[in-house]
Design a protein around this motif. Structure first.
Motif, PDB file in Angstrom:
ATOM      1  N   SER A  38       0.807  -1.229   0.000  1.00 20.71           N
ATOM      2  CA  SER A  38       0.000   0.000   0.000  1.00 20.71           C
ATOM      3  C   SER A  38       0.830   1.265   0.000  1.00 20.71           C
ATOM      4  O   SER A  38       0.622   2.173  -0.797  1.00 20.71           O
ATOM      5  CB  SER A  38      -0.928   0.024   1.208  1.00 20.71           C
ATOM      6  N   TYR A 133      -9.905  20.906 -11.498  1.00 22.13           N
ATOM      7  CA  TYR A 133      -9.034  19.774 -11.215  1.00 22.13           C
ATOM      8  C   TYR A 133      -7.781  19.891 -12.058  1.00 22.13           C
ATOM      9  O   TYR A 133      -7.856  20.124 -13.262  1.00 22.13           O
ATOM     10  CB  TYR A 133      -9.799  18.488 -11.531  1.00 22.13           C
ATOM     11  N   SER A 135      -3.978  17.957 -12.483  1.00 24.54           N
ATOM     12  CA  SER A 135      -3.253  16.765 -12.084  1.00 24.54           C
ATOM     13  C   SER A 135      -1.901  16.678 -12.768  1.00 24.54           C
ATOM     14  O   SER A 135      -1.674  17.279 -13.807  1.00 24.54           O
ATOM     15  CB  SER A 135      -4.085  15.533 -12.454  1.00 24.54           C
ATOM     16  N   ARG A 137      -1.192  13.881 -13.817  1.00 21.53           N
ATOM     17  CA  ARG A 137      -1.479  12.699 -14.647  1.00 21.53           C
ATOM     18  C   ARG A 137      -2.546  13.024 -15.672  1.00 21.53           C
ATOM     19  O   ARG A 137      -3.424  13.839 -15.423  1.00 21.53           O
ATOM     20  CB  ARG A 137      -1.961  11.551 -13.753  1.00 21.53           C
TER      21      ARG A 137
HETATM   22  F1  1DX Z   1     -12.937  13.479  -3.920  1.00 20.38           F
HETATM   23  O1  1DX Z   1      -3.697  11.862  -9.681  1.00 20.38           O
HETATM   24  C1  1DX Z   1     -12.229  12.181  -2.110  1.00 20.38           C
HETATM   25  O2  1DX Z   1       0.030   7.976  -5.352  1.00 20.38           O
HETATM   26  C2  1DX Z   1     -11.994  12.783  -3.337  1.00 20.38           C
HETATM   27  O3  1DX Z   1      -5.064  13.064 -10.895  1.00 20.38           O
HETATM   28  C3  1DX Z   1     -10.760  12.671  -3.960  1.00 20.38           C
HETATM   29  O4  1DX Z   1       0.181  10.017  -6.152  1.00 20.38           O
HETATM   30  C4  1DX Z   1     -11.236  11.454  -1.516  1.00 20.38           C
HETATM   31  F2  1DX Z   1      -0.580   4.533   2.571  1.00 20.38           F
HETATM   32  C5  1DX Z   1      -2.659   6.146   2.157  1.00 20.38           C
HETATM   33  C6  1DX Z   1      -1.733   6.001   1.184  1.00 20.38           C
HETATM   34  C7  1DX Z   1      -0.544   5.136   1.426  1.00 20.38           C
HETATM   35  C8  1DX Z   1      -3.822   6.922   1.965  1.00 20.38           C
HETATM   36  F3  1DX Z   1       0.556   5.829   1.377  1.00 20.38           F
HETATM   37  C9  1DX Z   1      -3.081   7.398  -0.227  1.00 20.38           C
HETATM   38  F4  1DX Z   1      -0.457   4.229   0.505  1.00 20.38           F
HETATM   39  C10 1DX Z   1      -5.287   9.296  -0.415  1.00 20.38           C
HETATM   40  C11 1DX Z   1      -6.407   8.046   1.264  1.00 20.38           C
HETATM   41  C12 1DX Z   1      -6.455  10.017  -0.635  1.00 20.38           C
HETATM   42  C13 1DX Z   1      -7.583   8.754   1.020  1.00 20.38           C
HETATM   43  C14 1DX Z   1      -3.850  10.729  -5.165  1.00 20.38           C
HETATM   44  C15 1DX Z   1      -3.994   8.481  -4.411  1.00 20.38           C
HETATM   45  C16 1DX Z   1      -2.523  10.533  -5.526  1.00 20.38           C
HETATM   46  C17 1DX Z   1      -2.665   8.270  -4.753  1.00 20.38           C
HETATM   47  C18 1DX Z   1      -5.825  10.801  -8.273  1.00 20.38           C
HETATM   48  C19 1DX Z   1      -7.119  10.291  -7.703  1.00 20.38           C
HETATM   49  C20 1DX Z   1      -6.069  11.402  -9.610  1.00 20.38           C
HETATM   50  C21 1DX Z   1      -8.407  11.820  -3.996  1.00 20.38           C
HETATM   51  C22 1DX Z   1      -6.852   9.538  -6.433  1.00 20.38           C
HETATM   52  C23 1DX Z   1      -8.261  10.597  -4.837  1.00 20.38           C
HETATM   53  C24 1DX Z   1      -8.852  10.501  -0.157  1.00 20.38           C
HETATM   54  C25 1DX Z   1      -5.998   9.904  -4.212  1.00 20.38           C
HETATM   55  O5  1DX Z   1      -9.005  10.609  -1.584  1.00 20.38           O
HETATM   56  C26 1DX Z   1      -4.842  12.149 -10.078  1.00 20.38           C
HETATM   57  C27 1DX Z   1      -0.483   9.084  -5.632  1.00 20.38           C
HETATM   58  C28 1DX Z   1      -4.027   7.545   0.776  1.00 20.38           C
HETATM   59  C29 1DX Z   1      -5.248   8.316   0.559  1.00 20.38           C
HETATM   60  C30 1DX Z   1      -7.596   9.749   0.097  1.00 20.38           C
HETATM   61  C31 1DX Z   1      -4.587   9.704  -4.602  1.00 20.38           C
HETATM   62  C32 1DX Z   1      -1.922   9.304  -5.311  1.00 20.38           C
HETATM   63  C33 1DX Z   1      -9.747  11.934  -3.346  1.00 20.38           C
HETATM   64  C34 1DX Z   1     -10.000  11.342  -2.113  1.00 20.38           C
HETATM   65  N1  1DX Z   1      -6.848  10.429  -5.298  1.00 20.38           N
HETATM   66  C35 1DX Z   1      -1.929   6.633  -0.025  1.00 20.38           C
END
Ligand code: 1DX
Length: 181
Positions: A38, A133, A135, A137
């Motif tokens: 994770s 938004y 990013s 990515r």
């Molecule tokens: F509306 O990149 C609600 O790896 C929303 O454009 C949006 O760069 C909630 F342990 C733990 C860990 C770990 C917890 F280290 C991530 F592994 C992150 C938990 C966010 C909850 C962003 C995931 C970047 C990884 C990305 C869309 C699109 C955000 C994904 C959603 C709450 C999260 O998330 C893009 C990365 C967490 C963790 C949340 C995200 C990366 C989001 C949301 N993102 C890692």
């Protein structure tokens, strides 16, 4: 992306279609990692390969898959694994969306390898707003639609998310988000 994201995708597929289908997808994607860690970073390529292969094996457009994955991420991955974070985000859909920029700053500090997207809100009204938004990515617009739809389900608020169909360049988008009064 953090292994968490790939693991969540795996969980979503396995819950709906079983382990065998996941193995097919993983093989087709050319990914030899059986267990994602994770809190370890993986090349984005792996996530894109897995999503592409899942689309082929499940015969569903990758956009549909990413959208479903957005909801899954909010309802299963984030809400169940990071409930404190999600609770702190707000008590209503509107509050949560207005807090998204803060939430992402916090998450970025917690996990230094994270490259979280930037969110901001404009034209904020009682029952709608425009979500911006940005990013690092490309191609994840449908994922963001699904994320907001997942937030709607989490708050039991029927939400309509419409991507604004103007070109904003790679990794940039706007969505009109509205919900009933
Ligand atoms: F509306 O990149 C609600 O790896 C929303 O454009 C949006 O760069 C909630 F342990 C733990 C860990 C770990 C917890 F280290 C991530 F592994 C992150 C938990 C966010 C909850 C962003 C995931 C970047 C990884 C990305 C869309 C699109 C955000 C994904 C959603 C709450 C999260 O998330 C893009 C990365 C967490 C963790 C949340 C995200 C990366 C989001 C949301 N993102 C890692």
């Amino acid at each position: 992306m953090y292994g968490m994201v790939n693991k969540a995708l795996q969980n979503m597929v396995v819950e709906a279609h079983g382990e065998q289908i996941w193995e097919q997808i993983r093989t087709r994607a050319g990914v030899d990692i059986e267990v994602f860690i994770s809190n370890e970073g993986y090349p984005d390529e792996i996530t894109y390969q897995l999503a592409g292969a899942a689309s082929e094996v499940l015969k569903a457009p990758v956009e549909d898959l990413l959208r479903a994955f957005g909801s899954y991420w909010v309802l299963k991955t984030a809400r169940q694994g990071y409930s404190e974070l999600m609770t702190a985000g707000g008590r209503t859909l509107r509050e949560f969306l207005l807090n998204l920029p803060n939430l992402h700053t916090r998450i970025g500090l917690m996990f230094p390898q994270l490259r979280p997207p930037e969110f901001s809100c404009s034209e904020v009204a009682e029952n709608s707003l425009r979500l911006h938004y940005r990013s690092t990515r490309d191609g994840l617009t449908p994922f963001v639609v699904g994320l907001v739809e997942g937030l709607g389900l989490m708050f039991e608020t029927p939400v309509v998310v419409t991507p604004v169909p103007e070109a904003h360049g790679p990794g940039r988008d706007e969505f009109l988000v509205s919900w009933p009064g």
